[in-house]
Design an enzyme around this catalytic site. Structure first.
Site, PDB file in Angstrom:
ATOM      1  N   LYS A   8     -10.439 -33.276 -45.421  1.00 30.18           N
ATOM      2  CA  LYS A   8     -10.291 -34.733 -45.558  1.00 30.18           C
ATOM      3  C   LYS A   8      -9.607 -35.054 -46.881  1.00 30.18           C
ATOM      4  O   LYS A   8      -9.632 -34.262 -47.832  1.00 30.18           O
ATOM      5  CB  LYS A   8     -11.645 -35.441 -45.488  1.00 30.18           C
ATOM      6  CG  LYS A   8     -12.650 -35.098 -46.611  1.00 30.18           C
ATOM      7  CD  LYS A   8     -12.522 -35.944 -47.868  1.00 30.18           C
ATOM      8  CE  LYS A   8     -13.523 -35.503 -48.945  1.00 30.18           C
ATOM      9  NZ  LYS A   8     -13.171 -35.740 -50.311  1.00 30.18           N
ATOM     10  N   ASP A 134     -21.298 -35.212 -47.130  1.00 27.59           N
ATOM     11  CA  ASP A 134     -20.011 -35.368 -46.428  1.00 27.59           C
ATOM     12  C   ASP A 134     -20.021 -34.748 -45.036  1.00 27.59           C
ATOM     13  O   ASP A 134     -19.056 -34.917 -44.278  1.00 27.59           O
ATOM     14  CB  ASP A 134     -18.888 -34.664 -47.218  1.00 27.59           C
ATOM     15  CG  ASP A 134     -18.371 -35.515 -48.368  1.00 27.59           C
ATOM     16  OD1 ASP A 134     -18.704 -36.716 -48.407  1.00 27.59           O
ATOM     17  OD2 ASP A 134     -17.631 -34.965 -49.210  1.00 27.59           O
TER      18      ASP A 134
HETATM   19  P1  ATP Z   1     -15.928 -31.918 -51.739  1.00 26.01           P
HETATM   20  O1  ATP Z   1     -14.597 -32.488 -51.399  1.00 26.01           O
HETATM   21  O2  ATP Z   1     -16.979 -32.186 -50.662  1.00 26.01           O
HETATM   22  O3  ATP Z   1     -16.389 -32.232 -53.095  1.00 26.01           O
HETATM   23  P2  ATP Z   1     -15.012 -29.408 -52.569  1.00 26.01           P
HETATM   24  O4  ATP Z   1     -13.606 -29.305 -52.122  1.00 26.01           O
HETATM   25  O5  ATP Z   1     -15.199 -29.864 -53.972  1.00 26.01           O
HETATM   26  O6  ATP Z   1     -15.796 -30.343 -51.602  1.00 26.01           O
HETATM   27  P3  ATP Z   1     -15.817 -26.910 -51.379  1.00 26.01           P
HETATM   28  O7  ATP Z   1     -14.494 -26.286 -51.150  1.00 26.01           O
HETATM   29  O8  ATP Z   1     -16.535 -27.431 -50.206  1.00 26.01           O
HETATM   30  O9  ATP Z   1     -15.728 -28.044 -52.501  1.00 26.01           O
HETATM   31  O10 ATP Z   1     -16.720 -25.808 -52.114  1.00 26.01           O
HETATM   32  C1  ATP Z   1     -17.388 -25.984 -53.322  1.00 26.01           C
HETATM   33  C2  ATP Z   1     -18.315 -24.791 -53.575  1.00 26.01           C
HETATM   34  O11 ATP Z   1     -19.166 -24.572 -52.448  1.00 26.01           O
HETATM   35  C3  ATP Z   1     -17.548 -23.513 -53.790  1.00 26.01           C
HETATM   36  O12 ATP Z   1     -17.645 -23.180 -55.134  1.00 26.01           O
HETATM   37  C4  ATP Z   1     -18.194 -22.468 -52.899  1.00 26.01           C
HETATM   38  O13 ATP Z   1     -18.721 -21.388 -53.596  1.00 26.01           O
HETATM   39  C5  ATP Z   1     -19.319 -23.176 -52.164  1.00 26.01           C
HETATM   40  N1  ATP Z   1     -19.216 -23.007 -50.687  1.00 26.01           N
HETATM   41  C6  ATP Z   1     -20.238 -22.876 -49.848  1.00 26.01           C
HETATM   42  N2  ATP Z   1     -19.827 -22.765 -48.583  1.00 26.01           N
HETATM   43  C7  ATP Z   1     -18.483 -22.848 -48.603  1.00 26.01           C
HETATM   44  C8  ATP Z   1     -17.490 -22.808 -47.593  1.00 26.01           C
HETATM   45  N3  ATP Z   1     -17.789 -22.639 -46.304  1.00 26.01           N
HETATM   46  N4  ATP Z   1     -16.211 -22.956 -47.970  1.00 26.01           N
HETATM   47  C9  ATP Z   1     -15.899 -23.143 -49.280  1.00 26.01           C
HETATM   48  N5  ATP Z   1     -16.799 -23.164 -50.272  1.00 26.01           N
HETATM   49  C10 ATP Z   1     -18.085 -23.027 -49.955  1.00 26.01           C
END
Ligand code: ATP
Length: 293
Positions: A8, A134
């Site tokens: 997203k 989310d």
């Molecule tokens: P958001 O936009 O919801 O803030 P994000 O892009 O900041 O998400 P993610 O890529 O979802 O963050 O991942 C953040 C942390 O979650 C990573 O440091 C990772 O170690 C952990 N994590 C747990 N499960 C997953 C997954 N399936 N894919 C990616 N990261 C994951």
């Protein structure tokens, strides 16, 4: 079973208050884009969940949100068979694109189907919020307004057709840190979320784009000026507007023309400002989880 877990972007991100429990109250316009991880789910005879992924730095146990989601459903329904999850990540990690939440959503939908648990979308959403704020949105997808801590969702008509150029610089921003460093009293510009919704309803892409805003941007750009450089490059190369998604550091540019977007994509690659460059478009919620492209 093979599912697409879609990323997203936030077309608008406002924070309207802080609750007593420390969580922030948000108002965000969420939009799914055609950038996705793939989850392959297989039943196995031996009980338990095993997860493998193409990225060595992603946890493969209960810390992985896809694992967590699958386990939550399998425990509740006493599924005796086992599950093997193969996760192929393409969505940048810790990038403000809800990659982990999207994987969890796909796991909820997939496990429900694979083991014929018979849960409705609403029943999945009720459980999804336990894995992350989310995750409910990543189950419904498309264009939506998210309020509360992000879990309270309202439908908005699909955003007018447009193209999205994604550029993620080689830095990572933790969502937790972004919230901790945000001082609500210092936020001078709040995006006009209601105005954006009105524009979307009127299919006025230019009006909507002119109101886009993200309250996290000034603070995170202060730390990582490369975000501003990517925004400037996109806007100098035809983006109607470029903005940071979520708590960053990913930048996306909105284009009304695919050719212009691909040209800007080439310039961005050449510049080496972004580690990941991806040219895509918005996703219509009518497309399913397993409708592979
Ligand atoms: P958001 O936009 O919801 O803030 P994000 O892009 O900041 O998400 P993610 O890529 O979802 O963050 O991942 C953040 C942390 O979650 C990573 O440091 C990772 O170690 C952990 N994590 C747990 N499960 C997953 C997954 N399936 N894919 C990616 N990261 C994951």
């Amino acid at each position: 079973m093979r599912l697409r877990a879609l990323a997203k972007i936030n077309l608008g991100l406002d924070i309207v208050g802080k609750r007593e429990d420390g969580y922030h109250e948000v108002r965000m316009i969420m939009q799914t884009i055609q950038m996705y991880d793939i989850l392959e789910l297989y039943r196995k005879k031996s009980p338990g969940i095993s997860l493998t992924t193409n990225l060595p730095y992603i946890p493969c146990d209960e810390r992985n949100l896809a694992y967590k989601a699958a386990k939550l459903l399998m425990d509740e329904f006493h599924v005796e068979e086992g599950l093997c999850i193969k996760l192929f990540k393409s969505i940048p990690v810790a990038a403000g694109m809800a990659g982990g939440s999207a994987d969890a959503a796909a796991a909820f939908v997939g496990v429900n189907k694979l083991f014929q648990l018979g849960l409705s979308e609403r029943e999945l959403i009720e459980r999804a919020v336990k894995v992350g704020a989310d995750v409910p949105y990543c189950i419904i997808r498309g264009t939506a307004l998210a309020e509360g801590i992000g879990e309270r969702l309202s439908w908005i008509p699909q955003v007018p057709k447009c193209y999205v150029l994604v550029g993620k610089p080689g830095v990572s921003v933790s969502t937790k840190m972004a919230y901790e460093t945000l001082n609500l009293n210092e936020v001078v510009h709040h995006p006009d979320i209601d105005g954006m919704i009105a524009d979307i309803k009127n299919k006025d892409l230019h009006g909507m784009v002119s109101k886009m805003g993200n309250v996290f941007e000034p603070g995170i750009i202060g730390k990582y000026p490369v975000i501003q450089e990517i925004k400037d490059l996109m806007e100098a190369n035809g983006a109607l507007k470029a903005m940071m998604s979520g708590s960053g550091p990913t930048v996306f540019g909105i284009f009304d023309d695919a050719k212009k977007m691909h040209a800007a994509s080439a310039v961005l690659r050449e510049s080496r400002l972004a580690k990941t460059v991806f040219a895509t478009e918005v996703f219509n919620r009518m497309e399913g989880f397993t409708n592979d492209k």
